[in-house]
Write a protein that holds these residues in place. Structure first.
Motif, PDB file in Angstrom:
ATOM      1  N   VAL A   1      53.009 -50.538  37.741  1.00  0.00           N
ATOM      2  CA  VAL A   1      54.206 -49.779  38.280  1.00  0.00           C
ATOM      3  C   VAL A   1      54.907 -49.102  37.181  1.00  0.00           C
ATOM      4  CG1 VAL A   1      56.547 -49.901  39.247  1.00  0.00           C
ATOM      5  CG2 VAL A   1      54.745 -51.342  40.061  1.00  0.00           C
ATOM      6  N   GLU A   2      55.089 -47.743  37.024  1.00  0.00           N
ATOM      7  CA  GLU A   2      55.729 -47.232  36.072  1.00  0.00           C
ATOM      8  C   GLU A   2      57.425 -47.388  35.971  1.00  0.00           C
ATOM      9  OE1 GLU A   2      54.309 -45.483  33.525  1.00  0.00           O
ATOM     10  OE2 GLU A   2      52.224 -45.737  34.462  1.00  0.00           O
ATOM     11  N   VAL A   3      58.011 -47.361  34.695  1.00  0.00           N
ATOM     12  CA  VAL A   3      59.314 -47.642  34.634  1.00  0.00           C
ATOM     13  C   VAL A   3      60.169 -46.544  35.337  1.00  0.00           C
ATOM     14  CG1 VAL A   3      61.267 -47.716  33.060  1.00  0.00           C
ATOM     15  CG2 VAL A   3      59.228 -48.761  32.266  1.00  0.00           C
ATOM     16  N   ASN A   4      60.965 -47.058  36.037  1.00  0.00           N
ATOM     17  CA  ASN A   4      62.035 -46.002  36.966  1.00  0.00           C
ATOM     18  C   ASN A   4      61.065 -45.820  38.237  1.00  0.00           C
ATOM     19  OD1 ASN A   4      64.243 -45.975  35.092  1.00  0.00           O
ATOM     20  ND2 ASN A   4      63.169 -44.448  33.782  1.00  0.00           N
ATOM     21  N   GLU A   5      60.246 -46.536  38.549  1.00  0.00           N
ATOM     22  CA  GLU A   5      59.817 -46.206  39.792  1.00  0.00           C
ATOM     23  C   GLU A   5      60.156 -47.475  40.547  1.00  0.00           C
ATOM     24  OE1 GLU A   5      55.371 -46.236  39.885  1.00  0.00           O
ATOM     25  OE2 GLU A   5      55.280 -44.001  39.170  1.00  0.00           O
ATOM     26  N   ARG A   6      60.123 -47.394  41.912  1.00  0.00           N
ATOM     27  CA  ARG A   6      60.424 -48.496  42.893  1.00  0.00           C
ATOM     28  C   ARG A   6      59.254 -49.505  42.994  1.00  0.00           C
ATOM     29  NH1 ARG A   6      61.718 -46.864  48.887  1.00  0.00           N
ATOM     30  NH2 ARG A   6      59.408 -46.673  48.913  1.00  0.00           N
ATOM     31  N   ILE A   7      59.537 -50.866  42.798  1.00  0.00           N
ATOM     32  CA  ILE A   7      58.209 -51.759  42.958  1.00  0.00           C
ATOM     33  C   ILE A   7      58.052 -51.959  44.550  1.00  0.00           C
ATOM     34  CG2 ILE A   7      59.243 -52.867  40.843  1.00  0.00           C
ATOM     35  CD1 ILE A   7      60.206 -55.372  42.622  1.00  0.00           C
ATOM     36  N   PRO A   8      57.071 -52.576  44.865  1.00  0.00           N
ATOM     37  CA  PRO A   8      56.709 -52.856  46.260  1.00  0.00           C
ATOM     38  C   PRO A   8      57.718 -53.784  46.775  1.00  0.00           C
ATOM     39  CG  PRO A   8      54.773 -53.251  44.879  1.00  0.00           C
ATOM     40  CD  PRO A   8      55.937 -52.737  44.031  1.00  0.00           C
ATOM     41  N   LYS A   9      57.927 -53.438  48.222  1.00  0.00           N
ATOM     42  CA  LYS A   9      58.899 -54.393  48.997  1.00  0.00           C
ATOM     43  C   LYS A   9      58.461 -55.692  49.008  1.00  0.00           C
ATOM     44  CE  LYS A   9      60.090 -50.554  52.026  1.00  0.00           C
ATOM     45  NZ  LYS A   9      60.081 -50.017  53.531  1.00  0.00           N
ATOM     46  N   ILE A  10      59.499 -56.706  49.108  1.00  0.00           N
ATOM     47  CA  ILE A  10      59.268 -58.018  48.957  1.00  0.00           C
ATOM     48  C   ILE A  10      58.373 -58.250  50.060  1.00  0.00           C
ATOM     49  CG2 ILE A  10      60.352 -60.335  49.177  1.00  0.00           C
ATOM     50  CD1 ILE A  10      61.054 -59.076  46.597  1.00  0.00           C
ATOM     51  N   GLU A  11      58.598 -57.883  51.268  1.00  0.00           N
ATOM     52  CA  GLU A  11      57.857 -58.245  52.514  1.00  0.00           C
ATOM     53  C   GLU A  11      56.356 -57.836  52.211  1.00  0.00           C
ATOM     54  OE1 GLU A  11      60.836 -55.100  54.186  1.00  0.00           O
ATOM     55  OE2 GLU A  11      60.764 -56.571  52.457  1.00  0.00           O
ATOM     56  N   ASP A  12      56.193 -56.687  51.827  1.00  0.00           N
ATOM     57  CA  ASP A  12      54.932 -56.144  51.243  1.00  0.00           C
ATOM     58  C   ASP A  12      54.091 -56.993  50.412  1.00  0.00           C
ATOM     59  OD1 ASP A  12      55.179 -53.995  53.199  1.00  0.00           O
ATOM     60  OD2 ASP A  12      55.652 -52.697  51.270  1.00  0.00           O
ATOM     61  N   LEU A  13      54.833 -57.463  49.405  1.00  0.00           N
ATOM     62  CA  LEU A  13      54.217 -58.442  48.265  1.00  0.00           C
ATOM     63  C   LEU A  13      53.996 -59.818  48.793  1.00  0.00           C
ATOM     64  CD1 LEU A  13      56.520 -57.537  45.401  1.00  0.00           C
ATOM     65  CD2 LEU A  13      54.040 -57.053  45.348  1.00  0.00           C
ATOM     66  N   SER A  14      54.787 -60.195  49.988  1.00  0.00           N
ATOM     67  CA  SER A  14      54.804 -61.558  50.640  1.00  0.00           C
ATOM     68  C   SER A  14      53.470 -61.636  51.451  1.00  0.00           C
ATOM     69  CB  SER A  14      55.785 -61.659  51.643  1.00  0.00           C
ATOM     70  OG  SER A  14      55.644 -62.884  52.073  1.00  0.00           O
ATOM     71  N   ILE A  15      53.205 -60.434  52.095  1.00  0.00           N
ATOM     72  CA  ILE A  15      51.922 -60.320  52.830  1.00  0.00           C
ATOM     73  C   ILE A  15      50.671 -60.076  52.090  1.00  0.00           C
ATOM     74  CG2 ILE A  15      50.583 -58.886  54.666  1.00  0.00           C
ATOM     75  CD1 ILE A  15      53.527 -57.930  55.773  1.00  0.00           C
TER      76      ILE A  15
ATOM     77  N   GLY B   1      69.870 -51.356  47.071  1.00  0.00           N
ATOM     78  CA  GLY B   1      70.292 -51.458  48.285  1.00  0.00           C
ATOM     79  C   GLY B   1      69.186 -51.148  49.099  1.00  0.00           C
ATOM     80  N   HIS B   2      69.316 -50.190  50.343  1.00  0.00           N
ATOM     81  CA  HIS B   2      68.485 -49.754  51.224  1.00  0.00           C
ATOM     82  C   HIS B   2      67.342 -48.743  50.330  1.00  0.00           C
ATOM     83  CE1 HIS B   2      71.063 -46.379  51.211  1.00  0.00           C
ATOM     84  NE2 HIS B   2      69.859 -45.622  51.661  1.00  0.00           N
ATOM     85  N   LEU B   3      67.628 -48.514  49.300  1.00  0.00           N
ATOM     86  CA  LEU B   3      66.490 -47.440  48.482  1.00  0.00           C
ATOM     87  C   LEU B   3      65.450 -48.385  47.901  1.00  0.00           C
ATOM     88  CD1 LEU B   3      68.911 -45.138  47.125  1.00  0.00           C
ATOM     89  CD2 LEU B   3      67.484 -44.698  48.841  1.00  0.00           C
ATOM     90  N   GLY B   4      65.833 -49.595  47.898  1.00  0.00           N
ATOM     91  CA  GLY B   4      64.602 -50.668  47.330  1.00  0.00           C
ATOM     92  C   GLY B   4      65.357 -51.011  45.927  1.00  0.00           C
TER      93      GLY B   4
END
Length: 311
Positions: free
Chosen positions: A28-42, A70-73
């Protein structure tokens, strides 16, 4: 491998999840959004709480810093390569290289050693003659990297699509060049009836021997590459092809290669590359952090006796 404290021991469930999570964040590049918690959980087949705890652990280790929007991740704001690689279990790399019989080989071994040290990664080197043998050891999973010529790498990649070049160092980083070597001081070309020394495990040397002897009635004598010159001195072979960087290459009658094909192949044969397996994504990530220019600078210093080799 990194051994984490408390509940994050190497073989604990949390330790393994932390390692897998760190691996994902490497890409994941710096300043990029990381995967969602639920996606990582799955993906990692654990609860959301375990993912959140592991992310917090990476923040505590100063491997990463995060920003929730927030909602942006959640966004990756920084990452410490050293700490993140440690958490991902990548603080050691094993490589197999040519026998260090020339300053050029000693120089690139020293350059790689220093480059990995700067990343706080232990670089363990084994030395083995013959590019075919080194590549086979890589394919067998015994090593992470194999240092070979670009020509040898390309030849093997045609047969094994799971191999890839991880780093390229440019012309004359592997050898300065090859030459014909003769036992008799009066010879300048390979002639019919000669005994020619060849190491079948060396893709480059074997290919050049074939180029120089095509159409000639000669006897090919299979020998260990390191024994070719001693057999030449003893008169057991009449000629061979040899690396001009080897310390004793100037002690025998050496002549330029005579065929257009052999000369044409010299460019790829002179370039050093690090060959790896395509599926080793963590290694590919590490290699992009290395400076080829810095490694080549150290190689040159070793070649010019300005730096003592260490590897």
């Amino acid at each position: 491998m990194n051994i984490l404290k408390n509940d994050y021991g190497l073989y604990s469930k949390r330790g393994l999840i932390l390692q897998k999570l760190a691996e994902k964040l490497l890409f994941v590049e710096v300043n990029e959004r990381i995967p969602k918690i639920e996606d990582l959980s799955i993906d990692l087949q654990v609860g959301r709480g375990t993912i959140q705890t592991s992310l917090q652990r990476l923040v505590e280790l100063k491997a990463i810093s995060l920003e929730s929007r927030g909602h942006l991740g959640t966004y990756l704001r920084s990452k410490n390569h050293h700490e993140l690689l440690k958490s991902a279990g990548m603080n050691q790399i094993t490589a197999v290289m040519p026998l260090p019989y020339s300053k050029k080989y000693e120089g690139i071994a020293t350059g790689l050693t220093i480059a990995f040290e700067e990343l706080h990664i232990f670089f363990n080197i084994a030395f083995m003659r013959g590019s075919s043998l080194r590549i086979q050891a890589l394919q067998d999973g015994r090593y992470d990297l194999a240092l070979v010529s670009k020509y040898s790498a390309n030849e093997h990649m045609r047969e094994d699509k799971d191999l890839a070049i991880g780093l390229s160092f440019g012309e004359h980083s592997y050898v300065s060049g090859h030459a014909l070597m003769f036992a008799d001081d009066t010879h300048t070309t390979i002639e019919n009836g000669m005994k020619i020394g060849v190491d079948p495990s060396s893709t480059d040397q074997r290919t050049l021997i074939v180029a120089e002897t095509t159409g000639k009635n000669v006897e090919l004598v299979e020998l260990n590459y390191m024994h070719l010159l001693s057999n030449l001195h003893a008169g057991k072979i009449d000629a061979t092809v040899w690396n001009m960087d080897e310390k004793s290459s100037g002690e025998v009658n050496n002549r330029p290669l005579t065929t257009a094909n052999g000369t044409m192949l010299e460019g790829e044969m002179s370039e050093a590359v690090c060959l790896m397996r395509k599926d080793n994504e963590k290694l590919a990530y590490i290699l992009q952090l290395l400076s080829v220019e810095a490694i080549l600078s150290i190689q040159k210093q070793v070649e010019e006796n300005e730096l003592i080799p260490r590897y």
